[in-house]
Motif scaffolding. Structure first.
Motif, short mmCIF file in Angstrom:
data_model
loop_
_atom_site.label_atom_id
_atom_site.label_comp_id
_atom_site.label_asym_id
_atom_site.label_seq_id
_atom_site.Cartn_x
_atom_site.Cartn_y
_atom_site.Cartn_z
N LEU A 150 29.64 11.97 -91.20
CA LEU A 150 28.85 13.11 -91.64
C LEU A 150 27.62 12.67 -92.44
O LEU A 150 26.61 13.35 -92.45
CB LEU A 150 29.71 14.04 -92.50
N GLN A 151 27.76 11.58 -93.15
CA GLN A 151 26.64 11.08 -93.96
C GLN A 151 26.82 9.59 -94.17
O GLN A 151 27.94 9.11 -94.36
CB GLN A 151 26.58 11.81 -95.32
N ARG A 152 25.73 8.89 -94.12
CA ARG A 152 25.77 7.44 -94.34
C ARG A 152 24.76 7.11 -95.43
O ARG A 152 23.59 7.49 -95.35
CB ARG A 152 25.45 6.69 -93.06
N LEU A 153 25.23 6.38 -96.44
CA LEU A 153 24.35 6.02 -97.55
C LEU A 153 23.82 4.61 -97.35
O LEU A 153 24.61 3.67 -97.19
CB LEU A 153 25.12 6.10 -98.88
N VAL B 39 34.43 6.38 -96.99
CA VAL B 39 35.08 5.14 -96.59
C VAL B 39 34.04 4.02 -96.55
O VAL B 39 32.84 4.26 -96.37
CB VAL B 39 35.75 5.28 -95.20
N MET B 40 34.54 2.82 -96.77
CA MET B 40 33.66 1.66 -96.70
C MET B 40 34.46 0.50 -96.12
O MET B 40 35.51 0.12 -96.66
CB MET B 40 33.12 1.31 -98.09
N ARG B 41 33.94 -0.03 -95.02
CA ARG B 41 34.55 -1.20 -94.42
C ARG B 41 34.00 -2.45 -95.10
O ARG B 41 32.93 -2.40 -95.72
CB ARG B 41 34.24 -1.25 -92.92
N PRO B 42 34.72 -3.55 -95.02
CA PRO B 42 34.19 -4.79 -95.61
C PRO B 42 32.79 -5.09 -95.08
O PRO B 42 32.54 -5.10 -93.87
CB PRO B 42 35.21 -5.85 -95.19
N ARG B 43 31.85 -5.29 -96.01
CA ARG B 43 30.45 -5.57 -95.72
C ARG B 43 29.80 -4.45 -94.92
O ARG B 43 28.79 -4.66 -94.24
CB ARG B 43 30.31 -6.90 -94.97
N GLU C 132 30.24 5.60 -96.06
CA GLU C 132 30.07 6.72 -95.14
C GLU C 132 31.00 7.86 -95.52
O GLU C 132 32.12 7.64 -95.99
CB GLU C 132 30.38 6.29 -93.71
N LEU C 133 30.52 9.06 -95.28
CA LEU C 133 31.33 10.25 -95.41
C LEU C 133 31.77 10.67 -94.02
O LEU C 133 30.92 10.95 -93.15
CB LEU C 133 30.54 11.38 -96.10
N VAL C 134 33.09 10.71 -93.79
CA VAL C 134 33.62 11.04 -92.46
C VAL C 134 34.55 12.23 -92.60
O VAL C 134 35.08 12.52 -93.69
CB VAL C 134 34.36 9.85 -91.85
N GLU D 254 37.44 0.73 -99.04
CA GLU D 254 37.54 1.91 -99.89
C GLU D 254 37.87 3.13 -99.03
O GLU D 254 37.33 3.28 -97.92
CB GLU D 254 36.23 2.17 -100.65
N VAL D 255 38.74 3.98 -99.52
CA VAL D 255 39.00 5.30 -98.95
C VAL D 255 39.11 6.27 -100.13
O VAL D 255 40.04 6.19 -100.92
CB VAL D 255 40.30 5.34 -98.12
#
Length: 1002
Positions: A251-254, A234-238, A242-244, A223-224
């Motif tokens: 900047l933030q990680r959920l 953004v989200m990498r597979p598995r 994260e907010l970059v 996801e972007v």
């Protein structure tokens, strides 16, 4: 941002979930799902498919008029906040599937919706157009779609990127710089940029650019999602979400365990909502991003099916124009909105109680279960302590004074807290128990008033409690209210209101219009006093009490608190919630006593829950110095900003005529019509009110309240215009800029109102008269026929007599004279005289023969025009003037034989008058054959009739004109003259349709 779980993403999600599950089992442990607290501070409502709502809500969009449109397995649905209505896309093909996929809305409200079986539909109002292969769109279902700032629609499909231009869909991969690959994700940012994904590659088209540019730094990202002004989610597979920033710095990680289909959206307060198909909704409160946020655990809240969400399978999400979040799920539709009413927690509980504010604007709250708590300088509530050793102070009533102090009483004690925060225990009144205190107030003169259960009201004056005042009620009072201009007001349990001023007491009871029931709240307002209690809402003015009624017909319930805003609005703490009486309605009530008023209700949908608190302490509502309203319910103490309920913070509703799903709406039958209308209010549809009018029927607007239909009966045939308006301001005067929806209505005549039916009825009523007239007419016609036949017979007899006697005798006599004349010599004096006599005799015989011919004219098959012209020429003789002309109009028909003589007599008399009296140069004889009769006219250009001459009377001793009229009367015809001095004369004879025999020649 995109539809959750398209086909390819769902397949990858299932495969990866299976692999992850297998690995977890191999490791001897199950995958761990983070636990988050349930959603708080929000109001949630679900519309379930098992209760009539649509299922499989694949997409939710909002059109500019405020309505929600849902793309569902049942088809395209519209939602106004109360009712779902289905738009039939293919009414001519009921068996055709209308199951919908994704949907996008244009700025003008046009909808583009994809069918699950392939193809697109464009919806404009109720007009539907289908776009398939013939219009350039393949029979496939798109994965995602977007509308750019130029109003161009884009669709991501398995066959590539499609764009709608010039009324056709076009595949534009190469035109916009893309390879011919599957496009499985497409979304538009708030800044107008377009992002798309082709499998693992990401492309970006900035606003104003023509082509997409590859974004290699995001290659392989699952996801972007760009948030202008925030960064990139953004989200990498598995991997985590994260907010970059632009440089890729986190900047933030959920800490969320997310699948492969993720949607992000921010609500009206800036909170981030994360949608993961199969896991419900996550709310991430808005917080400033920065290095301190990295590694910090956000205060994430979770809304799932176990908390009331219609289904964890959230398929679509939308932020509406009011900032609310809507979620379409497998089993229905959900709405989440931020509470507009805030619960104010007590440091040791949330029990009901009361709140008062000191002169510094700091609040203190008390209740039976918890100790007194007051705000410190930072606004934090702290438990109030006093005594030695310091113990929590417990009380039930509060009363601020003008110097910033606060009186506190109840549960056996009386205290005074000064402006500096110091707490002093005060002496108790002699002979009075202060265990159960009803009310406490500070009068304008600074004296404190204390009302306890079943005890006399006591006053604190000059540092001591005064003895019992005989003028005050010995049974005590339920509520006290200070009036800065007029002393003190007291309300009792037996339904009385007392006014104390300068030691004098005036009582108001049933004699003044006050109904029985406990008085629980008093609010002085100018020259009036508002009263609340078991009787509802009352107003005391000029010594008389009047009950206030609602315009919607609902009776006011029990009222335990009253407060007034700076704008003049009156708020009530009532059984159903907090009610507002707008200042404009108050003004209308002041002008017209007894007029019903409109109220706005604040309830559970706003975050205000719970029933009314117990009877005591009195007056459970107060206005804070900052203008907010604080009130007590059984579930705790709440506060809200009354300005948020003015209606101006939300878009005004747009009323529409509602024919969707109800084709009978607006259909007129037998003078009856039902018109249904609606408007979209997705936050509080029960606050919508409508008014309508039917121009041509209603003289003024009809207030419909919450009702959404108008019925009319016995409408007279004609054209009408129906107008309707909607308002969501919760009462008061209607806004001048309220938008009006209208419809033109034509009411046809009912069967008994039809002209043909009325004519038939009139004919039925007049049939006897008609039959009578018919019988009389037939008899008159027979008599006329008999008279005409007698005339014809007489004419024929005269013709025979003239022929057999006069003509024969005269001819014989002429022959004898001629024979004798031959015996006379040519020079005989008598011969010339006899020859002249014979010439006169020949002329007389010719004239007589013409008279006989005229008497038998009805027996000849001759042209009427020629006959009349011949006779006119005979009258003129050999002279060249006046000129005689014949003009025949229409198709000549045979005139009835009995009429020929009379017609000839009239026309010849008119021609003779023109020849001898008009000095005319031109005479026109005109025959106009019409479907319903014959019109003959004789026109000359002579001197005309003199002024004042009446042709129907004629001149004394002259009978030509009178004879013409008599002949016309016999014919049943109309005869009239048109003339002016110097402009000639026209004589017109109009014969009816019975003039003709039925032949084609006259």
């Amino acid at each position: 941002m995109r539809l959750p779980c398209p086909i390819t993403a769902c397949w990858r999600l299932l495969k990866r979930a299976a692999v992850a599950g297998a690995l977890a089992v191999a490791a001897g442990q199950a995958p761990a799902e983070p636990e988050f607290p349930p959603l708080q501070g929000h109001f949630h409502r679900a519309w379930l498919s098992r209760l009539g709502a649509p299922a499989e809500v694949v997409e939710v969009v909002q059109t500019p008029d405020g309505f929600l449109w849902l793309s569902t397995d049942q088809g395209l649905m519209r939602f106004d906040g109360q009712r779902f209505a289905r738009l039939d896309l293919f009414p001519d093909d009921p068996r055709r599937s209308q199951a919908m996929a994704l949907m996008r809305v244009m700025p003008d409200g046009t909808l583009w919706a994809a069918l699950r079986l392939g193809g697109m539909v464009r919806v404009r109002g109720t007009q539907v157009e289908f776009f398939g292969p013939e219009q350039g769109f393949p029979l496939t279902r798109p994965y995602a779609g977007a509308v750019d700032d130029d109003g161009v629609v884009w669709m991501a499909t398995p066959l590539g990127l499609m764009r709608f231009l010039n009324e056709r869909w076009q595949r534009v991969d190469r035109e916009v710089g893309l390879p011919p690959k599957i496009v499985d994700n497409l979304y538009r940012t708030a800044g107008g940029d377009l992002w798309l994904r082709m499998q693992d590659d990401w492309y970006l088209r900035r606003k104003g650019d023509q082509a997409f540019a590859p974004q290699p730094r995001w290659e392989g990202m699952q996801e972007v999602i760009e948030e202008p002004g925030q960064g990139f989610w953004v989200m990498r597979p598995r991997g985590p979400l994260e907010l970059v920033d632009e440089r890729g710095k986190v900047l933030q990680r959920l800490p969320l365990s997310l699948g492969e289909s993720v949607t992000l959206i921010r609500d009206g307060q800036g909170d981030l909502w994360v949608v993961d198909y199969g896991k419900g909704l996550y709310r991430v409160p808005a917080a400033p991003a920065g290095p301190s946020a990295v590694g910090a655990r956000p205060q994430i809240q979770h809304l799932s099916a176990r908390d009331g969400l219609s289904s964890d399978q959230v398929m679509s999400v939308l932020k509406d124009r009011d900032g609310q979040i809507w979620a379409g799920t497998q089993l229905g539709l959900d709405r989440v909105s931020r509470d507009r009413v805030t619960l104010v927690p007590h440091p040791e509980g949330n029990s009901a109680g009361t709140v008062r504010f000191d002169a510094q604007g700091r609040a203190c709250m008390v209740n039976y279960a918890d100790p007194v708590a007051c705000q410190d300088r930072e606004g934090t509530f702290q438990v109030l302590r006093g005594g030695q050793p310091a113990a929590p102070v417990r009380a039930v009533v509060l009363a601020p004074d003008a110097q910033g102090g606060m009186w506190i009483a109840g549960l056996g004690g009386v205290w005074f807290r000064d402006a500096a925060g110091g707490l002093t225990a005060m002496p108790r009144p002699d002979g009075v128990s202060v265990d159960i205190v009803q009310s406490l107030a500070v009068a304008p003169d600074g004296s404190a008033w204390l009302a306890t259960l079943g005890e006399p009201v006591r006053r604190w004056v000059d540092g001591r409690w005064l003895p019992e005042d005989a003028s005050l009620p010995t049974e005590g009072a339920l509520t006290l209210a200070a009036d800065p201009a007029r002393g003190m007001w007291l309300g009792t349990a037996d339904g009385q209101v007392l006014h104390w001023r300068d030691g004098k007491v005036q009582r108001f009871g049933t004699a003044e219009g006050l109904p029985p029931g406990r008085v629980l709240a008093l609010l002085p307002a100018g020259d009036a006093l508002w009263i609340g209690g078991e009787q509802g809402l009352l107003r005391l003015k000029d010594g008389h009490v009047e009950r206030v009624s609602r315009s919607d017909g609902v009776e006011f319930g029990r009222i335990t608190g009253l407060a007034e805003t700076a704008q003049g609005d009156l708020w009530m703490n009532e059984t159903r919630g907090a009610l507002r009486l707008a200042a404009l309605d108050r003004a209308a009530l002041a002008r017209s006593a007894g007029a019903p008023v409109s109220v706005l209700q604040v309830g559970p949908e706003d975050g205000l829950v719970g029933s009314l608190p117990p009877i005591r302490p009195a007056n459970s509502m107060v206005r804070a110095p900052d203008g907010q309203i604080w009130l007590s319910r059984a579930s705790g103490i709440y506060r809200f900003d009354p300005g948020r309920f003015g209606g101006t913070e939300r878009a005004p509703p747009i009323a529409v005529l509602d024919t969707l799903g109800d084709p009978a709406s607006g259909h007129v039958q037998d003078g009856r019509v039902t018109l249904r209308f609606t408007a979209a209010d997705l936050f509080a549809p029960n606050r919508l009110r409508f008014r309508y009018r039917l121009l041509g029927q209603d003289h003024d607007w009809v207030e419909a309240g919450e009702r959404r239909e108008a019925r009319y009966t016995n409408l007279a045939p004609g054209h009408y215009r129906f107008e309707v308006q909607a308002d969501n301001c919760g009462g008061g005067a209607w806004p001048e800029d309220a938008k009006t929806a209208s419809a033109e209505i034509d009411v046809p005549a009912a069967w008994h109102q039809l002209g043909s039916v009325r004519l038939a009825a009139a004919a039925a009523v007049l049939v006897l008269v008609w039959l009578t007239w018919r019988a009389w007419s037939a008899r008159a016609t027979r008599r006329l026929q008999e008279r005409l036949q007698a005339r014809l017979a007489e004419r024929e007899r005269i013709a025979r007599h003239l022929h057999d006697h006069l003509l024969q005798g005269a001819a014989g006599l002429t022959l004898q004279v001629q024979a004798g004349l031959q015996d006379l010599p040519d020079e005989h004096p008598a011969r010339r005289q006899l020859e002249r006599a014979l010439d006169r005799a020949d002329r007389l015989l010719n004239e007589t023969r013409e008279q006989v011919e005229g008497l038998r004219i009805h027996q000849h098959d001759c042209d009427l025009g020629e006959v009349l012209m011949n006779q006119a020429r005979a009258l003129r003789g050999e002279a060249a003037e006046p000129a005689l002309r014949l003009d025949v109009l229409g198709t000549p028909r045979r005139l009835r034989a009995a009429l020929l003589g009379e017609v000839q007599g009239i026309v010849i008399e008119a021609v003779n008058n023109a020849l001898h009296h008009a000095a005319a140069r031109d005479i026109l004889l005109q025959l106009d054959y019409r479907p319903r009769g014959l019109v003959l006219s004789v026109k000359d250009d002579g001197r005309g009739l003199p002024d004042g001459f009446r042709p129907e009377i004629g001149r004394p001793g002259h009978w030509g004109l009178r004879g013409m009229q008599e002949r016309a009367g016999l014919l049943g015809a109309q005869l009239h003259w048109t003339s002016a001095p110097g402009q000639g004369t026209t004589v017109t004879l109009s014969l009816p349709a019975g003039t003709f025999d039925g032949g084609t020649d006259s």
